[in-house]
Design a protein around this motif. Structure first.
Motif, PDB file in Angstrom:
ATOM      1  N   ALA A 131      -5.039   1.002  -4.132  1.00  0.00           N
ATOM      2  CA  ALA A 131      -4.239   1.643  -5.088  1.00  0.00           C
ATOM      3  C   ALA A 131      -3.876   0.524  -6.444  1.00  0.00           C
ATOM      4  O   ALA A 131      -3.897  -0.518  -6.278  1.00  0.00           O
ATOM      5  N   ARG A 164       3.168   6.091  -6.237  1.00  0.00           N
ATOM      6  CA  ARG A 164       2.575   6.202  -7.390  1.00  0.00           C
ATOM      7  C   ARG A 164       2.638   7.644  -7.912  1.00  0.00           C
ATOM      8  O   ARG A 164       2.994   8.616  -7.025  1.00  0.00           O
ATOM      9  N   ARG A 186     -11.828   5.894  -5.493  1.00  0.00           N
ATOM     10  CA  ARG A 186     -11.921   6.213  -6.755  1.00  0.00           C
ATOM     11  C   ARG A 186     -12.991   7.156  -6.910  1.00  0.00           C
ATOM     12  O   ARG A 186     -14.069   7.099  -6.139  1.00  0.00           O
ATOM     13  N   ARG A 231      -5.658   9.753  -3.572  1.00  0.00           N
ATOM     14  CA  ARG A 231      -4.804   9.043  -2.170  1.00  0.00           C
ATOM     15  C   ARG A 231      -5.271  10.176  -1.157  1.00  0.00           C
ATOM     16  O   ARG A 231      -4.685  11.437  -1.283  1.00  0.00           O
ATOM     17  N   ALA A 288       2.907   9.118   0.740  1.00  0.00           N
ATOM     18  CA  ALA A 288       3.061   7.662   0.460  1.00  0.00           C
ATOM     19  C   ALA A 288       4.303   7.296   1.062  1.00  0.00           C
ATOM     20  O   ALA A 288       4.432   6.047   1.816  1.00  0.00           O
ATOM     21  N   GLN A 305      -8.126   8.079  -9.521  1.00  0.00           N
ATOM     22  CA  GLN A 305      -7.859   7.652  -8.285  1.00  0.00           C
ATOM     23  C   GLN A 305      -7.041   8.510  -7.423  1.00  0.00           C
ATOM     24  O   GLN A 305      -6.010   9.207  -7.990  1.00  0.00           O
ATOM     25  N   ASP A 320      -6.784   5.039  -0.456  1.00  0.00           N
ATOM     26  CA  ASP A 320      -7.143   5.193  -1.817  1.00  0.00           C
ATOM     27  C   ASP A 320      -8.420   5.097  -1.934  1.00  0.00           C
ATOM     28  O   ASP A 320      -9.211   4.395  -1.313  1.00  0.00           O
ATOM     29  N   ARG A 363       0.966  -1.376  -0.158  1.00  0.00           N
ATOM     30  CA  ARG A 363       0.090  -0.035   0.113  1.00  0.00           C
ATOM     31  C   ARG A 363       0.791   1.239  -0.081  1.00  0.00           C
ATOM     32  O   ARG A 363       0.330   2.291  -0.271  1.00  0.00           O
TER      33      ARG A 363
END
Length: 272
Positions: free
Chosen positions: A239, A49, A194, A187, A73, A185, A192, A45
């Motif tokens: 994610a 990204r 959508r 965070r 992250a 998407q 996370d 996780r």
């Protein structure tokens, strides 16, 4: 001070502290900790990204942003602390008060102008829709030149989730068409999620979103807010592209248009 407080202290403010030795030392300690001190899926996780993703279609440009997502992250372990991630989220939305809707729309438009350089040419021509799911809210702003989708977190923070230029017209959608105007998407500190928003044909009165897990052994249905030919919704999601998402359009005459791929609609609208 518990581990959640330590992590938050190290991660805020992210731009100034993420590269400093204390932050790296904290990250090293987390990685080196015995497995029982963290969930088994923490490393997956926490994988970084890209903070910005830009997708193109022949007639439009999408920009999906999760501000500082990669930096946060690197230091935040989701789902720790007393609060369960997105604990108040519901598959059925509730409406936003008019004052909240107008205020969120103004903040969303201001962020679009700041991030993308698109001012609002005619505020009187703005079309705004919003919804609440638990402690969270989302708002869709549609103008003749562009559309935007923004998300208000449980702490009141506003995030611009996506932007699209040159939306199709209602005439092009016809009776049962659908255009996916946003499908980013995002965070947050809780993990996370959508978001989804779009434009539907004149006979569409409802939109149900079916989200199937990658293994195919679990699915859930999210009911979108549908008003005056536009829809929006959001839901927690791990994610990456781990889920298969389809839309079912419910029509005024009682029929349906089922199994429309969200991914396909994101590439090109269904028109008729």
């Amino acid at each position: 001070m518990n581990i959640d407080e330590v992590l938050r202290a190290a991660a805020e403010p992210v731009p100034a502290r993420v590269a400093q030795p204390p932050a790296q030392a904290l990250l090293d300690r987390i990685v080196a900790a015995p497995p029982q001190h963290a969930p088994a899926d923490t490393a997956a996780r926490r994988a970084a990204r890209p903070a910005t993703r830009i997708l193109t279609r022949p007639r439009a440009v999408f920009a999906a942003l999760a501000a500082a997502a990669a930096a946060v992250a690197a230091l935040t372990v989701p789902h720790l602390g007393d609060r369960a991630a997105y604990a108040s989220w519901t598959p059925q939305p509730s409406p936003l008060a008019a004052a909240d809707l107008d205020g969120l729309a103004d903040r969303c438009v201001a962020q679009v102008n700041t991030e993308y350089g698109y001012p609002e040419a005619d505020p009187a021509g703005r079309v705004v829709h919003g919804e609440k799911r638990g402690d969270y809210a989302s708002v869709s702003v549609v103008t003749p030149a562009w559309t935007a989708l923004c998300f208000r977190d449980h702490d009141g923070a506003m995030r611009d989730a996506s932007f699209m230029a040159d939306p199709v017209t209602a005439a092009a959608l016809g009776a049962t068409g659908v255009e996916m105007q946003s499908w980013p998407q995002l965070r947050t500190q809780e993990g996370d999620c959508r978001l989804i928003a779009g434009h539907v044909g004149s006979q569409v009165v409802g939109v149900d979103i079916t989200v199937r897990a990658a293994a195919g052994d679990h699915s859930r249905t999210v009911h979108a807010t549908v008003e005056d030919g536009y829809f929006l919704a959001w839901y927690p999601e791990p994610a990456g592209d781990t889920d298969t998402t389809t839309l079912t359009l419910r029509l005024a005459g009682g029929g349906t248009v089922a199994d429309l791929s969200a991914r396909d609609l994101y590439e090109a609208p269904r028109t008729n």
